[in-house]
Motif scaffolding. Structure first.
Motif, short mmCIF file in Angstrom:
data_model
loop_
_atom_site.label_atom_id
_atom_site.label_comp_id
_atom_site.label_asym_id
_atom_site.label_seq_id
_atom_site.Cartn_x
_atom_site.Cartn_y
_atom_site.Cartn_z
N ALA A 161 41.81 34.18 35.12
CA ALA A 161 42.21 34.95 36.31
C ALA A 161 43.31 35.95 35.97
O ALA A 161 43.34 37.06 36.52
N GLN A 162 44.22 35.57 35.07
CA GLN A 162 45.29 36.48 34.66
C GLN A 162 44.72 37.71 33.97
O GLN A 162 45.14 38.84 34.22
N LEU A 163 43.72 37.50 33.10
CA LEU A 163 43.10 38.63 32.40
C LEU A 163 42.41 39.56 33.38
O LEU A 163 42.53 40.80 33.28
N ILE A 164 41.68 38.99 34.33
CA ILE A 164 40.99 39.82 35.34
C ILE A 164 42.01 40.61 36.15
O ILE A 164 41.81 41.79 36.45
N SER A 165 43.10 39.96 36.50
CA SER A 165 44.15 40.63 37.28
C SER A 165 44.78 41.78 36.50
O SER A 165 45.02 42.86 37.05
N LEU A 166 45.05 41.56 35.21
CA LEU A 166 45.65 42.61 34.39
C LEU A 166 44.70 43.79 34.23
O LEU A 166 45.12 44.96 34.31
N LEU A 167 43.42 43.51 34.00
CA LEU A 167 42.44 44.58 33.88
C LEU A 167 42.31 45.35 35.19
O LEU A 167 42.17 46.57 35.19
N GLY A 168 42.37 44.62 36.31
CA GLY A 168 42.33 45.28 37.61
C GLY A 168 43.53 46.18 37.82
O GLY A 168 43.41 47.27 38.38
N TRP A 169 44.71 45.73 37.37
CA TRP A 169 45.92 46.54 37.50
C TRP A 169 45.83 47.79 36.63
O TRP A 169 46.24 48.88 37.06
N LEU A 170 45.27 47.66 35.44
CA LEU A 170 45.13 48.82 34.55
C LEU A 170 44.09 49.80 35.05
O LEU A 170 44.21 51.01 34.84
N GLY A 171 43.05 49.27 35.70
CA GLY A 171 42.06 50.14 36.31
C GLY A 171 40.89 50.48 35.42
O GLY A 171 40.81 50.06 34.26
N GLN A 181 42.12 32.93 19.74
CA GLN A 181 41.88 31.96 20.82
C GLN A 181 41.45 32.56 22.15
O GLN A 181 40.58 32.01 22.83
N PRO A 182 41.99 33.71 22.61
CA PRO A 182 41.59 34.21 23.93
C PRO A 182 40.21 34.86 23.97
O PRO A 182 39.80 35.38 25.02
N ALA A 183 39.48 34.85 22.86
CA ALA A 183 38.15 35.46 22.85
C ALA A 183 37.23 34.82 23.88
O ALA A 183 36.45 35.51 24.56
N VAL A 184 37.29 33.50 24.01
CA VAL A 184 36.42 32.79 24.96
C VAL A 184 36.78 33.19 26.39
O VAL A 184 35.89 33.53 27.19
N ALA A 185 38.06 33.15 26.72
CA ALA A 185 38.49 33.51 28.08
C ALA A 185 38.19 34.98 28.38
O ALA A 185 37.83 35.33 29.51
N THR A 186 38.32 35.84 27.38
CA THR A 186 38.04 37.26 27.57
C THR A 186 36.56 37.48 27.87
O THR A 186 36.20 38.24 28.79
N LEU A 187 35.71 36.83 27.12
CA LEU A 187 34.27 36.93 27.34
C LEU A 187 33.91 36.44 28.74
O LEU A 187 33.10 37.05 29.45
N ALA A 188 34.53 35.35 29.16
CA ALA A 188 34.28 34.81 30.50
C ALA A 188 34.77 35.79 31.57
O ALA A 188 34.09 36.02 32.58
N ALA A 189 35.96 36.37 31.37
CA ALA A 189 36.51 37.31 32.35
C ALA A 189 35.61 38.53 32.50
O ALA A 189 35.33 38.98 33.62
N VAL A 190 35.13 39.07 31.39
CA VAL A 190 34.27 40.25 31.44
C VAL A 190 32.95 39.92 32.13
O VAL A 190 32.43 40.72 32.93
N ALA A 191 32.40 38.73 31.87
CA ALA A 191 31.14 38.33 32.51
C ALA A 191 31.31 38.22 34.03
O ALA A 191 30.46 38.68 34.80
#
Length: 423
Positions: A161-171, A181-191
């Motif tokens: 959720a933090q990654l999605i929020s940061l990407l949303g803030w960046l636009g 390690q964050p590769a899994v969470a990043t892939l999930a966030a993008v999906a």
């Protein structure tokens, strides 16, 4: 309790460490000692080495005062000043912007650092290299021992959720680069963002040495996680922060435990490297000694992880293999990687990586089955281990140009797609 015992020992030896630091600083400030008789040089080198080899619990500075900008062809240009700014802060993470004194317009990149026992400054070289061609933002995760209990918990779902929020803030228009390690969470966030048709969906995603599917070529770390019950990790590796810190009584996976575990995996190599740094110092090879010193300054700087995040990562990523098996859920939603259709994907691995073996990151290529072949690429760097994927000469001269090319080509496609069609 292990944390309380560790802190008691750290407090006992703190005066000796302070005296060693002062003596090392005096040597560094005295050219006569540094270039004097052999015994003086040996003494100074020994003090500096002794000052280096200890655990610290604050993030070292990034110390990137300037970078050399690149032209469109990749040729080096003039040096431009860099300033570091926190543009968004949450209890568990600060979003750092490395602002440059240059004309804006270069591609925006979110560099996602691991939350794995080291501070984000471990990506100093990664950041400095990327600043030549990109507008770089970075996740600066906070030390859990300094986060009050009143801020709540922070688990795997919160990380996504933090990654999605940061990407949303960046636009819209951001490119994302996840290291380890964050590769899994990043892939999930993008999906999840792709499924939601989020306008801030990243244009490209680079996954570097990440544990996407640890069933492939399992390392010693992977094998340990599989054969050890989660209850063992909780009973033996989780402790509470001592009362003297802001995060008092927060349950954490202490960073010093993680770093000691990493050291034990390649203890002989680390000892040899530190001895080599000592010898470089004696021989006057300052640049070589400084490179090793800089690495270990970050390596010995440890941060605690929230217990729930650590345990959930062990369980979901290393034991259940939830993402490659198609059963990973985030906040009750199943992560469907087939939703990723437009975000270009680059996966990078190191030939000699003993933490995240060859094939584990590449697994993302097949899992993102709806992504067109021309949007997917994979690269294995020969002759490097885990850290060589994102730092060092081969990162800068062989891996980074591929990442830069991916981002540049993705940007070009977006420009062409936005052009009006005539005729």
């Amino acid at each position: 309790m292990i944390y309380q015992a560790y802190q008691m020992l750290a407090d006992l030896i703190a005066p000796l460490q302070a005296a060693t630091d002062d003596a090392a600083a005096s040597c560094a400030a005295s050219p006569m000692l540094a270039s004097g008789p052999a015994f003086a040089r040996e003494w100074c080198a020994l003090l500096e080495w002794s000052s280096l080899v200890r655990l610290r619990h604050e993030r070292p500075p990034f110390d990137i005062p300037a970078v050399r900008g690149n032209g469109a062809s990749g040729a080096s240009g003039a040096r431009v000043a860099v300033s570091e700014e926190v543009v968004l802060a949450t209890p568990f993470c600060s979003l750092l912007h490395f602002r440059r004194d240059t004309t804006p317009g270069q591609p925006r990149v979110l560099l996602i650092a691991p939350l794995a026992g080291h501070f984000a400054s471990l990506l100093r070289a990664t950041t400095a290299t990327m600043l030549a061609d990109h507008d770089v933002y970075l996740t600066d995760w906070h030390n859990a021992r300094d986060i009050p209990l009143s801020c709540g918990s922070f688990g795997f779902d919160d990380f996504v959720a933090q990654l999605i929020s940061l990407l949303g803030w960046l636009g819209p228009g951001t490119h994302v680069v996840a290291v380890c390690q964050p590769a899994v969470a990043t892939l999930a966030a993008v999906a999840l963002m792709a499924e939601d048709r989020d306008p801030a969906l990243p244009r490209s995603m680079t996954l570097m040495a990440g544990p996407i599917d640890t069933r492939i070529n399992p390392t010693r770390i992977n094998a340990l996680a599989v054969r050890t019950p989660l209850a063992w990790f909780e009973a033996n590796l989780i402790d509470t922060v001592p009362a003297r810190f802001e995060g008092a009584m927060r349950r954490v996976y202490p960073g010093f435990v993680q770093v000691c575990a990493f050291l034990s995996m390649n203890l002989d190599r680390h000892i040899a490297s530190l001895i080599q740094a000592y010898q470089y110092k004696l021989d006057g090879e300052t640049a070589k000694a400084e490179a090793i010193r800089a690495f270990y300054t970050d390596y010995f700087s440890t941060m605690d992880l929230p217990a729930e995040f650590y345990l959930e990562t062990v369980s979901r990523v290393f034991q259940q293999h939830a993402l490659p098996r198609g059963c990973l859920t985030v906040a009750g939603r199943r992560v469907d990687l087939r939703a990723i259709r437009h975000t270009a994907l680059l996966t990078v691995e190191g030939e000699n990586d003993d933490i995240c073996a060859v094939g584990q990151t590449e697994a993302a290529q097949e899992l993102c089955s709806a992504l067109r072949p021309n949007l997917k690429s994979h690269y294995v760097q020969t002759g490097v281990g885990h850290y060589g994927v994102f730092a060092g000469r081969r990162w800068a001269t062989q891996i980074y140009p591929l990442l830069r090319k991916l981002i540049h080509e993705t940007e070009q496609r977006c420009v062409e797609a936005a052009q009006p069609v005539h005729g």
